[in-house]
Design an enzyme around this catalytic site. Sequence first.
Site, PDB file in Angstrom:
ATOM      1  CD  GLU A 131       1.586  -5.827   6.647  1.00  0.00           C
ATOM      2  OE1 GLU A 131       1.497  -5.468   5.466  1.00  0.00           O
ATOM      3  OE2 GLU A 131       2.664  -6.085   7.205  1.00  0.00           O
ATOM      4  CG  HIS A 247       5.687   2.745   7.039  1.00  0.00           C
ATOM      5  ND1 HIS A 247       5.388   2.753   8.373  1.00  0.00           N
ATOM      6  CD2 HIS A 247       5.401   1.498   6.597  1.00  0.00           C
ATOM      7  CE1 HIS A 247       4.963   1.549   8.720  1.00  0.00           C
ATOM      8  NE2 HIS A 247       4.960   0.770   7.658  1.00  0.00           N
ATOM      9  NE  ARG A 293       2.050   0.735   4.789  1.00  0.00           N
ATOM     10  CZ  ARG A 293       2.926  -0.086   4.265  1.00  0.00           C
ATOM     11  NH1 ARG A 293       3.515   0.214   3.132  1.00  0.00           N
ATOM     12  NH2 ARG A 293       3.233  -1.204   4.859  1.00  0.00           N
ATOM     13  CG  HIS A 354       7.576   2.667   3.286  1.00  0.00           C
ATOM     14  ND1 HIS A 354       8.698   1.997   3.743  1.00  0.00           N
ATOM     15  CD2 HIS A 354       6.609   1.721   3.141  1.00  0.00           C
ATOM     16  CE1 HIS A 354       8.413   0.714   3.872  1.00  0.00           C
ATOM     17  NE2 HIS A 354       7.159   0.515   3.496  1.00  0.00           N
ATOM     18  NE  ARG A 389       3.697  -0.262  -0.700  1.00  0.00           N
ATOM     19  CZ  ARG A 389       4.390  -0.907   0.240  1.00  0.00           C
ATOM     20  NH1 ARG A 389       4.806  -2.138   0.029  1.00  0.00           N
ATOM     21  NH2 ARG A 389       4.698  -0.321   1.385  1.00  0.00           N
TER      22      ARG A 389
END
Length: 553
Positions: A131, A247, A293, A354, A389
């Site tokens: 990811e 997100h 992100r 998110h 994060r």
Amino acid sequence: MTGMFEGPRYLAAFGPKRVPHCFTDVLVLGGGVAGLRAALAVDPRLSVTVVTKDDLLTSSSQWAQGGIASVVDPEDRFDNHVADTLAAGGGLCHNEVVESVVHEAPQRIAELIAWGTKFDERDGALALGREGGHSHHRIVHALGDATGREVMRAIIERVRGQENLSLWPGTFSVDLLTHEGRCRGALVWHRGHGKTLVWARRTILATGGAGQIYRESTNPEGAVGDGMALAWRAGCELRDMEFMQFHPTVLYIAGGSRSLITEAVRGAGAWLVDREGRRFMPDFDPRAELAPRDIVSRAISVVMARTHHSNVYLDLSHLDPAEVVVRFPGMAQICAKFGLDLARDRIPVRPGAHYMVGGATIDDVGRTTLPGLYAAGEVTSSGLHGANRLASNSLLEGLVYGARAGASASEEILGGEPDDFRVPPLSNPRVSDAYGPLDVEDIRNSLRSLMWRHVGVERNGQTLGEAVETVEGWCRYVLPRQFADPAGWQLQNMLEVARLMIRAAAVRCETRGVHVRRDHPTSLDHWRQHIAWQRGRAEPWMEPLPSGGVVRA
Ligand SMILES: Cc1cc2nc3c(=O)[nH]c(=O)nc-3n(C[C@H](O)[C@H](O)[C@H](O)COP(=O)(O)OP(=O)(O)OC[C@H]3O[C@@H](n4cnc5c(N)ncnc54)[C@H](O)[C@@H]3O)c2cc1C
């Protein structure tokens, strides 16, 4: 900026002589991955009560898609996972926390497998996804894109087999009970039984995040920041409240559900394209669609503004369609409901709130600053995520800190002086509602829209100032009211948390991690500190990092 209106300490009236009492050794508030892992870590000689406001199948943990980050591939190294976490964290991670969580990850994964979790495999080994922000394939996943469902199935099954554990679903935690500077349990409410005072030797807060404070969000409806508001009213320190992670790819179909499209889709090779079908991420970052992100969310906002379009698109049409459907069955099904073929059509997406990075400050075993109160999971600020994060580090954080909190609470109870379990002389005879009826839903919707417009992916000082004024105005007439059920209490919690988020965002005059200030577009060295706050203190304060701000990555 307008001063903060201080609402009452407790949201609801109670009197120990009028409300039923219940006693437990450990009270866990929240039944997601963090709460249930904590409950399982409590010594079996102690009683545990787990309170969840919905049923056990409703939580962000259940909805988690992509998976859990852990170094399991022999080609990967702990140092790589640490470096990726620090790089995403924008200089605010605590190095020693990152090190210890990353090293504990394989143990937590092995334990889930031993408890019956069936992670996806390839050629007899764990199948590993990749990811955004991860330099290696290290995301352990299950049921393709429904990792949370499978992990929680195994955990819930184990929880149900524990004799020392009682589950109280459909029970809303209204407030933490405090007496003489110590947490003593919680005031809870159930539609059928009304209020109960639950007295506990130790309480573990695991109530999850606050994404639903925003109009566009990937979170379940209950993620409104209850736990942060409870902790705030009880006098706990909260930290990093300006850092809400958006997100980048939330399905955007008018009238449809705001389903998250997992990062793993981009990990599998999907492109982000604009309304003309032009791939744009390589213009913003060399990692293209696999940039962290915050970078992808920001790029999408810029492209949406530039193309005057309400969304961008995910394009998987260059990938093998059969593979796409096998790897992302849940997503393919959701798209199909709206007449879209995930493998062939362009899928409309845009960012949504998110993950709440900030929360109750905890130490290495999950102790908050309020004696008697532990916390774990998304409700906390542990130092793992810094200002942003890294994908798939949050289920991991919930597992690690849940386990530590449950174990440490047990040790304190079993190893310490016997607690005074008498009911303290608490009472809170609040006056009844003096303001007449109020349209709770209207204020809730207005707040969510305001947060999206003024405290979203990009912020600036002027609109943050306006947002503070508006929310303070609402607080002045909503917080003193006495509501009789969760709809009103949740609104009060949302307002309390929203104003802490807005004020912290206004104070941080720089851009760092997920906090993007259009009027302060760069990161500044002297801001490499936390912003912390506690009820009763007029202003937030700057809290240095334990390592003195030295970042290894
Ligand atoms: C769509 C989606 C996909 C995600 N995918 C991933 C992923 O692939 N990997 C990853 O690492 N992370 C992912 N995340 C983030 C991750 O799921 C969460 O951060 C994590 O599950 C939080 O766990 P938790 O136990 O802290 O809270 P939750 O799982 O949200 O649980 C909160 C619990 O608290 C209870 N609760 C809340 N308020 C109250 C109250 N007032 N009284 C009583 N009970 C209350 C709720 O009922 C619930 O039981 C995703 C999140 C979402 C929304």
